[in-house]
Design an enzyme around this catalytic site. Structure first.
Site, short mmCIF file in Angstrom:
data_model
loop_
_atom_site.label_atom_id
_atom_site.label_comp_id
_atom_site.label_asym_id
_atom_site.label_seq_id
_atom_site.Cartn_x
_atom_site.Cartn_y
_atom_site.Cartn_z
N LYS A 67 50.17 42.15 42.41
CA LYS A 67 50.06 42.48 40.99
C LYS A 67 51.39 42.95 40.42
O LYS A 67 51.73 42.66 39.28
CB LYS A 67 49.00 43.57 40.76
CG LYS A 67 47.59 43.04 40.80
CD LYS A 67 46.61 44.05 40.20
CE LYS A 67 45.19 43.52 40.25
NZ LYS A 67 44.20 44.53 39.84
N LYS A 86 42.77 32.62 44.05
CA LYS A 86 41.48 33.25 43.78
C LYS A 86 41.07 33.06 42.32
O LYS A 86 41.93 33.15 41.44
CB LYS A 86 41.65 34.76 44.08
CG LYS A 86 40.39 35.55 44.12
CD LYS A 86 40.69 37.03 44.36
CE LYS A 86 41.29 37.68 43.14
NZ LYS A 86 41.36 39.14 43.21
N LYS A 109 39.78 37.09 36.60
CA LYS A 109 39.69 37.30 35.15
C LYS A 109 41.07 37.40 34.52
O LYS A 109 41.22 37.28 33.32
CB LYS A 109 38.81 38.51 34.80
CG LYS A 109 39.09 39.77 35.56
CD LYS A 109 37.94 40.79 35.44
CE LYS A 109 37.98 41.80 36.57
NZ LYS A 109 36.70 42.30 36.98
P1 TYM Z 1 37.39 43.66 40.82
O1 TYM Z 1 36.97 44.24 39.53
O2 TYM Z 1 38.67 42.90 40.88
O3 TYM Z 1 36.25 42.72 41.37
C1 TYM Z 1 34.92 43.19 41.46
C2 TYM Z 1 34.22 42.59 42.67
O4 TYM Z 1 34.23 41.16 42.56
C3 TYM Z 1 34.80 40.61 43.74
N1 TYM Z 1 35.56 39.41 43.37
C4 TYM Z 1 35.42 38.23 43.97
N2 TYM Z 1 34.61 37.82 44.97
C5 TYM Z 1 34.70 36.53 45.35
N3 TYM Z 1 35.56 35.64 44.78
C6 TYM Z 1 36.38 36.01 43.77
N4 TYM Z 1 37.20 35.13 43.20
C7 TYM Z 1 36.33 37.36 43.32
N5 TYM Z 1 37.00 38.06 42.36
C8 TYM Z 1 36.52 39.32 42.42
C9 TYM Z 1 35.72 41.69 44.29
O5 TYM Z 1 35.97 41.52 45.67
C10 TYM Z 1 34.92 42.94 43.99
O6 TYM Z 1 33.94 43.17 44.99
N6 TYM Z 1 39.09 47.62 43.33
C11 TYM Z 1 37.91 46.90 42.92
C12 TYM Z 1 36.94 47.74 42.13
C13 TYM Z 1 36.55 49.03 42.76
C14 TYM Z 1 35.65 49.20 43.84
C15 TYM Z 1 35.58 50.61 44.05
C16 TYM Z 1 34.95 48.30 44.64
C17 TYM Z 1 36.97 50.28 42.38
N7 TYM Z 1 36.39 51.22 43.15
C18 TYM Z 1 34.79 51.13 45.06
C19 TYM Z 1 34.14 48.84 45.66
C20 TYM Z 1 34.08 50.24 45.84
C21 TYM Z 1 38.33 45.73 42.05
O7 TYM Z 1 39.36 45.73 41.44
O8 TYM Z 1 37.39 44.77 41.96
#
Ligand code: TYM
Length: 347
Positions: free
Chosen positions: A123, A206, A209
């Protein structure tokens, strides 16, 4: 980072996970996370799900859009099957235990650990002097999100695996530093055919968004026509589908579409291949588009309906935050005691 792993056996099973409201929800979020959040809830496990707005602001967010996206993500959760009566559903900033424990974990986590986080490196890119300090510290806040509830299992997509390893390291170091067995060492739950949904324009990237090309992803707000068009235009190679999953090995775009089909249909990739082997993309893509529309359209229309009453969404998030606070507050209060803070305002 190679300290002995303590067993979480003494901790009751509790699921926590979060999604950033930093844009609309994508098919990657849905298949990799949200759909599986619903499955866990329906298995009768205690489930706590959070819209992590404090994580979202590690990159500047327009305030009005952030509010809108948080509500829309909440609507997406409910439309996908999260029942706010059975799961705790809330936005992170309403429960201050997260940032309190996040600070304490900033003091537990080591600079060397944080510097190894590949998502930060990706990032920040060449711009690492100019990104926010929050973006760097973010995985410690993520550990706090989970451990403020002593959660034991965290369903996520593949891209969050390294952050969960860091969460384990933080729990182990905290327990060792203070001579306690206070925090569980969490288990990542990375399951199913779609743990890493790839971009529709490039099977090596990947689906995200934040990708500048809207054609690269399916948004949960896309209408049926848009979904079908994006799938029809998805990048593929010229060969028909192989007769075994092994045959997808060096075909990232083909593999991605098969995995998406499998996850949407509730099948394994091998079952999809068995049904569609030899099919040209001219046949397979329309079948996938029909399936995607059939599965996603009801969610999209329910989201649109829920978004007509933002006050009701805010009410649900507030009630969820009250329930979350009731779990997290005593845990974080105990942490203050463990680390030696004077807490003389209480009784
Ligand atoms: P974030 O918001 O980027 O994504 C949320 C969830 O979606 C999954 N994900 C995907 N899975 C499969 N293929 C993809 N292309 C894809 N894009 C996103 C992510 O793996 C995630 O499970 N850091 C985290 C948010 C967070 C969190 C937490 C998660 C903050 N605190 C505590 C678990 C526990 C994040 O940025 O996810």
């Amino acid at each position: 980072m190679s300290q002995p792993v303590q067993t979480p056996a003494t901790f009751p099973t509790r699921i926590f996970s979060g999604i950033q409201p930093s844009g609309g929800l994508t098919l990657g979020n849905y298949l990799g996370a949200l759909k599986r959040f619903v499955e866990k809830q329906d298995e009768g496990i205690e489930t706590i799900y959070c819209l992590v707005d404090m994580h979202a602001i590690t990159v500047w967010q327009d305030p009005a859009k952030l509010r809108q996206q948080t509500r829309e993500a909440a609507a997406g959760f409910i439309a996908a099957g999260i029942d706010p009566a059975r799961s705790v559903l809330f936005n992170q900033s309403q429960v201050t235990a997260h940032v309190e424990l996040g600070w304490i974990f900033n003091c537990v986590a080591r600079m060397g650990w944080m510097s190894r986080m590949t998502q930060f490196k990706d990032k920040a890119g060449k711009n690492s002097e100019n990104v926010s300090l929050g973006l760097y510290a973010y995985p410690a806040l993520m550990a706090a999100d989970i451990l403020a509830y002593k959660a034991t299992h965290v369903p996520v997509g593949e891209d969050q695996k390294q952050h969960l390893e860091l969460c384990r390291d933080i729990a182990i170091k905290f327990n060792n530093d203070y001579g306690v067995n206070f925090f569980p060492v969490v288990e990542p739950v990375i399951e199913g055919a779609a743990t890493r949904v790839m971009s529709l324009r490039d099977g090596t990237m990947k689906m995200s968004k934040s990708d500048p090309s809207d054609q690269s992803r399916i948004n949960l707000t896309d209408d049926a026509d848009t979904i079908a068009k994006k799938i029809r235009k998805a990048k593929t190679d010229a060969d028909p589908l192989p007769d075994s999953v092994d045959g997808l090995k060096d075909r990232p775009e083909a593999r991605n579409l098969v995995n998406i089909y499998a996850a949407l249909a509730g099948q394994t990739p091998a079952e999809v291949i068995a049904e569609h082997q030899g099919a040209q993309f001219g046949t397979f893509k329309p079948a996938l588009a029909d399936l995607a529309v059939a599965k996603l359209s009801p969610i999209t229309s329910e989201m649109t309906r829920l978004m007509q009453d933002p006050a009701e969404i805010d009410r649900i998030l507030g009630a969820g935050a009250d329930r979350a606070e009731a779990i997290a507050r005593p845990i974080v209060d105990q942490v203050y005691d463990i680390i030696g803070m004077i807490r003389s305002r209480r009784g």
